[in-house]
Write a protein that holds these residues in place. Sequence first.
Motif, PDB file in Angstrom:
ATOM      1  N   ALA A  15       0.714  -1.333  -0.063  1.00 37.05           N
ATOM      2  CA  ALA A  15      -0.206  -0.027  -0.050  1.00 37.05           C
ATOM      3  C   ALA A  15       0.925   1.187  -0.064  1.00 37.05           C
ATOM      4  N   SER A  16       1.951   1.183   0.940  1.00 38.01           N
ATOM      5  CA  SER A  16       3.043   2.574   0.943  1.00 38.01           C
ATOM      6  C   SER A  16       3.539   2.666  -0.363  1.00 38.01           C
ATOM      7  N   LEU A  17       3.896   1.683  -1.300  1.00 33.53           N
ATOM      8  CA  LEU A  17       4.745   1.619  -2.537  1.00 33.53           C
ATOM      9  C   LEU A  17       3.901   2.321  -3.607  1.00 33.53           C
ATOM     10  N   THR A  18       2.311   1.935  -3.471  1.00 36.42           N
ATOM     11  CA  THR A  18       1.605   2.406  -4.380  1.00 36.42           C
ATOM     12  C   THR A  18       0.684   3.567  -4.122  1.00 36.42           C
ATOM     13  N   ARG A  19       0.919   4.134  -2.990  1.00 31.32           N
ATOM     14  CA  ARG A  19       0.219   5.381  -2.631  1.00 31.32           C
ATOM     15  C   ARG A  19       0.782   6.508  -3.672  1.00 31.32           C
ATOM     16  N   ALA A  20      -0.382   7.233  -4.059  1.00 35.30           N
ATOM     17  CA  ALA A  20      -0.256   8.340  -5.187  1.00 35.30           C
ATOM     18  C   ALA A  20       0.391   9.483  -4.255  1.00 35.30           C
ATOM     19  N   ALA A  21       1.516   9.958  -4.892  1.00 30.68           N
ATOM     20  CA  ALA A  21       1.899  11.184  -4.493  1.00 30.68           C
ATOM     21  C   ALA A  21       1.052  12.297  -4.364  1.00 30.68           C
ATOM     22  N   SER A  22       1.117  13.187  -3.306  1.00 39.21           N
ATOM     23  CA  SER A  22       0.249  14.347  -3.194  1.00 39.21           C
ATOM     24  C   SER A  22       0.945  15.545  -3.495  1.00 39.21           C
ATOM     25  N   LEU A  23       0.449  16.670  -4.168  1.00 36.22           N
ATOM     26  CA  LEU A  23       0.985  17.854  -4.321  1.00 36.22           C
ATOM     27  C   LEU A  23       0.211  18.873  -3.872  1.00 36.22           C
ATOM     28  N   SER A  24       0.576  19.799  -2.881  1.00 34.59           N
ATOM     29  CA  SER A  24      -0.107  20.855  -2.210  1.00 34.59           C
ATOM     30  C   SER A  24       0.482  22.236  -2.293  1.00 34.59           C
ATOM     31  N   ILE A  25      -0.252  23.320  -2.215  1.00 32.03           N
ATOM     32  CA  ILE A  25       0.158  24.808  -2.647  1.00 32.03           C
ATOM     33  C   ILE A  25      -0.625  25.449  -1.585  1.00 32.03           C
ATOM     34  N   LYS A 372      11.567  12.216 -14.113  1.00 32.54           N
ATOM     35  CA  LYS A 372      12.087  13.383 -13.366  1.00 32.54           C
ATOM     36  C   LYS A 372      11.031  13.384 -12.093  1.00 32.54           C
ATOM     37  N   TRP A 373       9.592  13.207 -12.262  1.00 28.93           N
ATOM     38  CA  TRP A 373       8.853  13.610 -11.110  1.00 28.93           C
ATOM     39  C   TRP A 373       9.090  12.264 -10.103  1.00 28.93           C
ATOM     40  N   GLU A 374       9.858  11.100 -10.379  1.00 26.80           N
ATOM     41  CA  GLU A 374      10.158  10.127  -9.563  1.00 26.80           C
ATOM     42  C   GLU A 374      11.317  10.142  -8.746  1.00 26.80           C
ATOM     43  N   THR A 375      11.825  11.248  -8.806  1.00 27.96           N
ATOM     44  CA  THR A 375      13.233  11.525  -8.093  1.00 27.96           C
ATOM     45  C   THR A 375      12.937  12.792  -7.222  1.00 27.96           C
ATOM     46  N   ALA A 376      13.681  13.040  -6.123  1.00 25.05           N
ATOM     47  CA  ALA A 376      13.538  13.989  -5.148  1.00 25.05           C
ATOM     48  C   ALA A 376      14.115  15.121  -6.170  1.00 25.05           C
ATOM     49  N   ARG A 380      11.973  18.604  -6.883  1.00 22.67           N
ATOM     50  CA  ARG A 380      12.504  19.791  -6.172  1.00 22.67           C
ATOM     51  C   ARG A 380      12.633  20.736  -7.252  1.00 22.67           C
ATOM     52  N   GLU A 381      13.313  20.539  -8.254  1.00 27.54           N
ATOM     53  CA  GLU A 381      13.664  21.244  -9.626  1.00 27.54           C
ATOM     54  C   GLU A 381      12.424  21.962 -10.045  1.00 27.54           C
ATOM     55  N   ALA A 382      11.395  20.856 -10.321  1.00 23.63           N
ATOM     56  CA  ALA A 382      10.158  21.329 -10.938  1.00 23.63           C
ATOM     57  C   ALA A 382       9.483  22.139 -10.150  1.00 23.63           C
ATOM     58  N   LEU A 383       9.438  22.209  -8.948  1.00 19.57           N
ATOM     59  CA  LEU A 383       8.487  22.941  -8.085  1.00 19.57           C
ATOM     60  C   LEU A 383       9.218  24.038  -7.801  1.00 19.57           C
ATOM     61  N   ALA A 384      10.439  24.363  -7.480  1.00 19.24           N
ATOM     62  CA  ALA A 384      11.421  25.368  -7.002  1.00 19.24           C
ATOM     63  C   ALA A 384      11.104  26.575  -8.187  1.00 19.24           C
ATOM     64  N   SER A 385      11.393  25.780  -9.639  1.00 17.26           N
ATOM     65  CA  SER A 385      11.566  26.729 -10.693  1.00 17.26           C
ATOM     66  C   SER A 385      10.021  27.304 -10.913  1.00 17.26           C
ATOM     67  N   GLN A 386       8.833  26.831 -10.307  1.00 25.27           N
ATOM     68  CA  GLN A 386       7.572  27.477 -10.439  1.00 25.27           C
ATOM     69  C   GLN A 386       6.918  27.892  -9.437  1.00 25.27           C
ATOM     70  N   VAL A 387       7.595  27.959  -8.259  1.00 22.09           N
ATOM     71  CA  VAL A 387       6.809  28.288  -6.828  1.00 22.09           C
ATOM     72  C   VAL A 387       6.305  29.435  -6.814  1.00 22.09           C
ATOM     73  N   PHE A 388       6.905  30.444  -7.527  1.00 21.18           N
ATOM     74  CA  PHE A 388       6.055  31.764  -7.469  1.00 21.18           C
ATOM     75  C   PHE A 388       5.167  31.902  -8.462  1.00 21.18           C
ATOM     76  N   GLY A 389       4.971  31.154  -9.382  1.00 19.17           N
ATOM     77  CA  GLY A 389       3.878  31.453 -10.378  1.00 19.17           C
ATOM     78  C   GLY A 389       2.331  31.153  -9.813  1.00 19.17           C
ATOM     79  N   SER A 394       1.127  19.707 -11.808  1.00 14.21           N
ATOM     80  CA  SER A 394       1.638  18.555 -11.232  1.00 14.21           C
ATOM     81  C   SER A 394       2.176  17.825 -12.618  1.00 14.21           C
ATOM     82  N   CYS A 395       2.555  16.472 -12.246  1.00 12.20           N
ATOM     83  CA  CYS A 395       3.074  15.614 -13.317  1.00 12.20           C
ATOM     84  C   CYS A 395       2.100  15.258 -14.071  1.00 12.20           C
ATOM     85  N   GLU A 396       0.714  14.705 -13.578  1.00  9.59           N
ATOM     86  CA  GLU A 396      -0.317  14.404 -14.347  1.00  9.59           C
ATOM     87  C   GLU A 396      -0.674  15.666 -15.271  1.00  9.59           C
TER      88      GLU A 396
END
Length: 441
Positions: A15-25, A372-376, A380-389, A394-396
């Motif tokens: 269950a822990s390995l298949t749990r979908a990652a969550s993106l919150s802002i 890219k979204w499966e590595t920390a 981090r690179e994807a979110l940091a580059s757009q954090v002020f947008g 999300s990946c989806e």
Amino acid sequence: MLPSVLPRRSPSTAASLTRAASLSINQLTPTLRVVSHDHGGYTSSISLVLKAGSRYESKAGVAAVLKNFAFKSNAHSSALATVREAEHIGATLSATLTREHLLLTAECLKGDEKTVLQLLTSALTARHLNHELHESTINTVALETLAANNLPSVHAFEEAHKLSFRSGLGSSLYASKDEPVGILDVRELWASALKREIGIVGTGLSQEKLENLVKHVLAEALDQDKLDGKAAEKGSEKTKVYFGGEKRIALDLHSLPEVEPTFVIAYPISSSPKPEHLILPYLLGTFTSSLKWSSSSPLKDAADIVGEGTKASAFVAPYSDAGLLVVEVTAEGSKRLSSAAGEVVKAMKALKVDAASLKRAVGQAKLEVAQKWETADGVREALASQVFGKDIPSCEDTLKSLDALTPQAVTKVLAELIKSKPSVVSVARLGQMAYADEVGL
């Protein structure tokens, strides 16, 4: 039948390995934006994203010096004490500079987030001592600049930005030996960064936990205006003008043998790149078919015409309000590079986007995005580059936008770029290197 020696996965582990990652802002205050991506792993990371990239510097090299000042003496501890405390819990601290942001990052095991955020917070009270500047920081900055200038691809990429934007995004990520940086320059950039909006990006922990940590720990370092929600200072961030042009740089004949002449073409993107722009490197790219009767990508075919040792690739340099489609060509010798540049320009002008080529390019792009979204680091690179947008896709969301592309829309964008005035940089033996207009630009 599976071998009996394979361990059986327990239901809870599955269950822990298949749990979908969550993106919150959440815009915690007008000056603090908190973004988290909880992937359910065993490690976490927290990054403070400051608007202290090279586009904000008032003098060349200040941002590069500021990056190398990270985690030195501050109001709470020395550099030695900071590193020792991080190593005591197995955490790592790092500083990353982009043209728009300075990232202060801590990576740790789950459960140590409060400790590493305290270390990051203490870094915000940096003293920027004059003796640290001259004893260690300047030497590190000088070595980084020397290394960059000895790599034709990096040197050409930096010069392409300068030709394209001159100031702002045109400011280099590296310092200049011709413009010395003083401690007051560093303190000025740092002070202005702390007055602007700050982003906090977390991976591997929930939004609720990250926000609680920010409220309790950051309060020790930030002035009360930020915590009370008063407006942040607005910097000059809008890229209003694109210039373009050509620059020719003599290749140092005393450089290492593996250093190859390089030719860079940078086409302007007048806004933050859209999916139609981001797909272009995959249409042009360096794809090599495993089938001998199937053609490879246009850039690969163009490079093969010139001969072995010739390479061509493309990528997009994205920013919040602009971008560049960059095509890089390298070859063994400046004469061969001139021929390769001409073949690449022909290939780009002749590129036809049909349903089959677009489908292949979208498949390649989607795989790279997903990986890219499966590595920390990738998250981090994807979110940091757009954090002020306004929005952070999300990946989806990104995968869906790629699926929605049509040949007509991509063809239109490509045609507009090809017609625009590019920035062209060659690092080669200039007596043997063709000019931009001689290769079809």
